[in-house]
Design a protein around this motif. Structure first.
Motif, mmCIF file in Angstrom:
data_model
loop_
_atom_site.group_PDB
_atom_site.id
_atom_site.type_symbol
_atom_site.label_atom_id
_atom_site.label_comp_id
_atom_site.label_asym_id
_atom_site.label_seq_id
_atom_site.Cartn_x
_atom_site.Cartn_y
_atom_site.Cartn_z
ATOM 1 N N CYS A 82 0.832 -1.208 0.000
ATOM 2 C CA CYS A 82 0.000 0.000 0.000
ATOM 3 C C CYS A 82 0.866 1.257 0.000
ATOM 4 N N MET A 83 1.932 1.232 0.796
ATOM 5 C CA MET A 83 2.833 2.382 0.835
ATOM 6 C C MET A 83 3.447 2.620 -0.544
ATOM 7 N N LEU A 84 3.884 1.540 -1.196
ATOM 8 C CA LEU A 84 4.450 1.684 -2.542
ATOM 9 C C LEU A 84 3.428 2.277 -3.504
ATOM 10 N N ALA A 85 2.183 1.792 -3.433
ATOM 11 C CA ALA A 85 1.141 2.293 -4.323
ATOM 12 C C ALA A 85 0.884 3.777 -4.084
ATOM 13 N N ALA A 86 0.830 4.185 -2.815
ATOM 14 C CA ALA A 86 0.595 5.605 -2.504
ATOM 15 C C ALA A 86 1.755 6.471 -2.984
ATOM 16 N N ILE A 87 2.987 5.990 -2.796
ATOM 17 C CA ILE A 87 4.166 6.743 -3.242
ATOM 18 C C ILE A 87 4.159 6.896 -4.757
ATOM 19 N N ASP A 88 3.878 5.793 -5.459
ATOM 20 C CA ASP A 88 3.868 5.845 -6.924
ATOM 21 C C ASP A 88 2.787 6.784 -7.445
ATOM 22 N N LEU A 89 1.615 6.775 -6.797
ATOM 23 C CA LEU A 89 0.554 7.693 -7.182
ATOM 24 C C LEU A 89 0.987 9.148 -6.975
ATOM 25 N N ALA A 90 1.595 9.420 -5.822
ATOM 26 C CA ALA A 90 2.036 10.788 -5.534
ATOM 27 C C ALA A 90 3.129 11.227 -6.491
ATOM 28 N N LEU A 91 4.075 10.333 -6.786
ATOM 29 C CA LEU A 91 5.187 10.674 -7.678
ATOM 30 C C LEU A 91 4.687 10.943 -9.098
ATOM 31 N N ALA A 92 3.808 10.080 -9.590
ATOM 32 C CA ALA A 92 3.279 10.283 -10.943
ATOM 33 C C ALA A 92 2.416 11.540 -11.018
ATOM 34 N N THR A 93 1.617 11.789 -9.984
ATOM 35 C CA THR A 93 0.717 12.938 -9.996
ATOM 36 C C THR A 93 1.468 14.256 -9.855
ATOM 37 N N SER A 94 2.638 14.225 -9.225
ATOM 38 C CA SER A 94 3.417 15.458 -9.077
ATOM 39 C C SER A 94 4.143 15.848 -10.365
ATOM 40 N N THR A 95 4.151 14.964 -11.362
ATOM 41 C CA THR A 95 4.905 15.240 -12.586
ATOM 42 C C THR A 95 4.070 15.134 -13.861
ATOM 43 N N VAL A 96 3.343 14.032 -14.024
ATOM 44 C CA VAL A 96 2.711 13.747 -15.315
ATOM 45 C C VAL A 96 1.668 14.789 -15.714
ATOM 46 N N PRO A 97 0.751 15.236 -14.829
ATOM 47 C CA PRO A 97 -0.210 16.257 -15.268
ATOM 48 C C PRO A 97 0.464 17.523 -15.790
ATOM 49 N N ARG A 98 1.574 17.915 -15.164
ATOM 50 C CA ARG A 98 2.301 19.109 -15.628
ATOM 51 C C ARG A 98 2.932 18.863 -16.995
ATOM 52 N N VAL A 99 3.425 17.644 -17.205
ATOM 53 C CA VAL A 99 3.987 17.290 -18.515
ATOM 54 C C VAL A 99 2.895 17.314 -19.580
ATOM 55 N N LEU A 100 1.742 16.740 -19.271
ATOM 56 C CA LEU A 100 0.643 16.713 -20.237
ATOM 57 C C LEU A 100 0.141 18.119 -20.547
ATOM 58 N N ALA A 101 0.248 19.029 -19.566
ATOM 59 C CA ALA A 101 -0.210 20.406 -19.786
ATOM 60 C C ALA A 101 0.563 21.077 -20.902
ATOM 61 N N PHE A 102 1.887 20.859 -20.959
ATOM 62 C CA PHE A 102 2.597 21.537 -22.049
ATOM 63 C C PHE A 102 2.471 20.789 -23.374
ATOM 64 N N TYR A 103 2.159 19.468 -23.339
ATOM 65 C CA TYR A 103 1.870 18.787 -24.604
ATOM 66 C C TYR A 103 0.545 19.256 -25.182
ATOM 67 N N TRP A 104 -0.464 19.435 -24.315
ATOM 68 C CA TRP A 104 -1.803 19.771 -24.782
ATOM 69 C C TRP A 104 -2.023 21.273 -24.946
ATOM 70 N N PHE A 105 -1.432 22.069 -24.058
ATOM 71 C CA PHE A 105 -1.702 23.512 -24.067
ATOM 72 C C PHE A 105 -0.471 24.352 -24.393
ATOM 73 N N GLY A 106 0.689 23.712 -24.564
ATOM 74 C CA GLY A 106 1.900 24.442 -24.930
ATOM 75 C C GLY A 106 2.513 25.246 -23.802
ATOM 76 N N THR A 107 2.117 24.990 -22.559
ATOM 77 C CA THR A 107 2.648 25.747 -21.415
ATOM 78 C C THR A 107 3.912 25.056 -20.908
ATOM 79 N N ARG A 108 5.030 25.402 -21.521
ATOM 80 C CA ARG A 108 6.287 24.736 -21.176
ATOM 81 C C ARG A 108 7.039 25.426 -20.050
ATOM 82 N N GLU A 109 6.656 26.627 -19.690
ATOM 83 C CA GLU A 109 7.357 27.323 -18.602
ATOM 84 C C GLU A 109 6.862 26.838 -17.250
ATOM 85 N N ILE A 110 7.803 26.753 -16.298
ATOM 86 C CA ILE A 110 7.459 26.419 -14.926
ATOM 87 C C ILE A 110 8.177 27.408 -14.010
#
Length: 316
Positions: A65-93
């Motif tokens: 369960c701890m591994l699953a929670a960590i993996d969810l947090a790690l993916a959620t802290s990065t992937v949505p931001r990555v998808l934002a610049f693919y879909w909306f072109g917002t590459r600045e952070i």
């Protein structure tokens, strides 16, 4: 302290995207979105299965369960931001957002490494000292290990963004990855980064490096105990209880080592290599871990299948 001409104290950074035509980048975005969906669904299913099934309230499954929670947090802290610049072109952070993301990636990776070590110790005690397993690895002890893993990750990797905070940045603001990593951001600073280099290397060696050594030591002791068994069938049966954990360890450490090698020796490599290795490092453990344990653990399989059947009846 005077800064070099053209330098900024808290600049924005530009996230990297793989080079290529717009159509190819759309496919990359779709692939990342699909992998993220699999990671969320798989890890969410593991968390729900362990939560709802009393028979899974044991140290091995609590660590899972701890591994699953960590993996969810790690993916959620990065992937949505990555998808934002693919879909909306917002590459600045922004600078603050970049440092926060960097801290989360490194701290959560350290927590995951510690949990993997705890799971290796769990397998060692279960195989080499089975009569003491229930007394040593109680649910309360498992919870304390989880808190210690979290504290270890925070304490070791909180100094990384703090060391970068006072540095000026000049010249290029372009990162090598689709998210912020310590070495990547540090390389853009136009000041002495020796303290940051030394501390970053020490933190990696004292956390991930030490954990990897101790995990290997645990499995050497397990192998020694297994080889004492007389029958090959019995040896395979006992060692098969470790297969899922070994696969999860490889899914975590192989991308980590690959990313470290790319940072250390791959400055002349194509940008596509850096972006790809970064995405593999973030997504491979999150996607594979629930699949590995779902395939290897019949209790989790049965619980998830029963939840799917209940959902089907409800929808009908």
């Amino acid at each position: 302290m005077p800064f070099p001409n053209g330098s900024e104290l808290h600049p924005s950074f530009v996230l990297a995207a793989p080079p290529g035509p717009e159509g190819a980048q759309a496919w990359v975005a779709a692939l990342l979105c699909g992998a993220y969906a699999v990671a969320v669904a798989g890890n969410g299913a593991v968390l729900l299965a362990v939560r709802l099934e009393p028979g899974l309230h044991a140290p091995m499954y609590l660590f899972l369960c701890m591994l699953a929670a960590i993996d969810l947090a790690l993916a959620t802290s990065t992937v949505p931001r990555v998808l934002a610049f693919y879909w909306f072109g917002t590459r600045e952070i922004g600078f603050g957002a970049c440092l926060l993301q960097m801290f989360l990636i490194h701290a959560l990776s350290a927590v995951e490494s510690t949990v993997l070590l705890a799971m290796a110790v769990d397998r060692y005690v279960a195989i080499c000292h089975p009569l003491r397993h229930a007394a040593v690895l109680t649910n309360a002890a498992t919870a304390r290990v989880g808190l210690a893993a979290l504290a270890r990750g925070v304490l070791f990797f909180l100094p990384l963004p703090l060391l970068l905070l006072p540095l000026p940045f000049c010249g290029s603001r372009a990162l090598s990855h689709s998210f912020c990593l310590h070495q990547d951001v540090m390389n853009l600073a136009c000041a002495n980064t020796t303290p940051s280099v030394v501390y970053g290397l020490a933190a990696i060696l004292l956390v991930m490096g030490l954990d990897a050594v101790l995990i290997c030591l645990s499995y050497l002791l397990i192998l020694k105990a297994v080889l004492r068994l007389a029958a090959w069938r019995e040896r395979l049966k006992v060692f098969s209880t470790c297969v899922a954990h070994i696969c999860v360890v490889l899914a975590f450490y192989v991308p980590l080592i690959g990313l470290s090698v790319v940072h250390r020796f791959g400055r002349d490599l194509a940008p596509l290599v850096h972006v790809t290795m970064g995405n593999i490092y973030i997504l491979v453990p999150a996607v594979l871990n629930p699949i590995i344990y779902g395939v290897r653990t019949k209790q989790i399989q049965r619980t998830i299948l029963s939840l799917i059947r209940v959902g089907d009846r409800t929808s009908q």
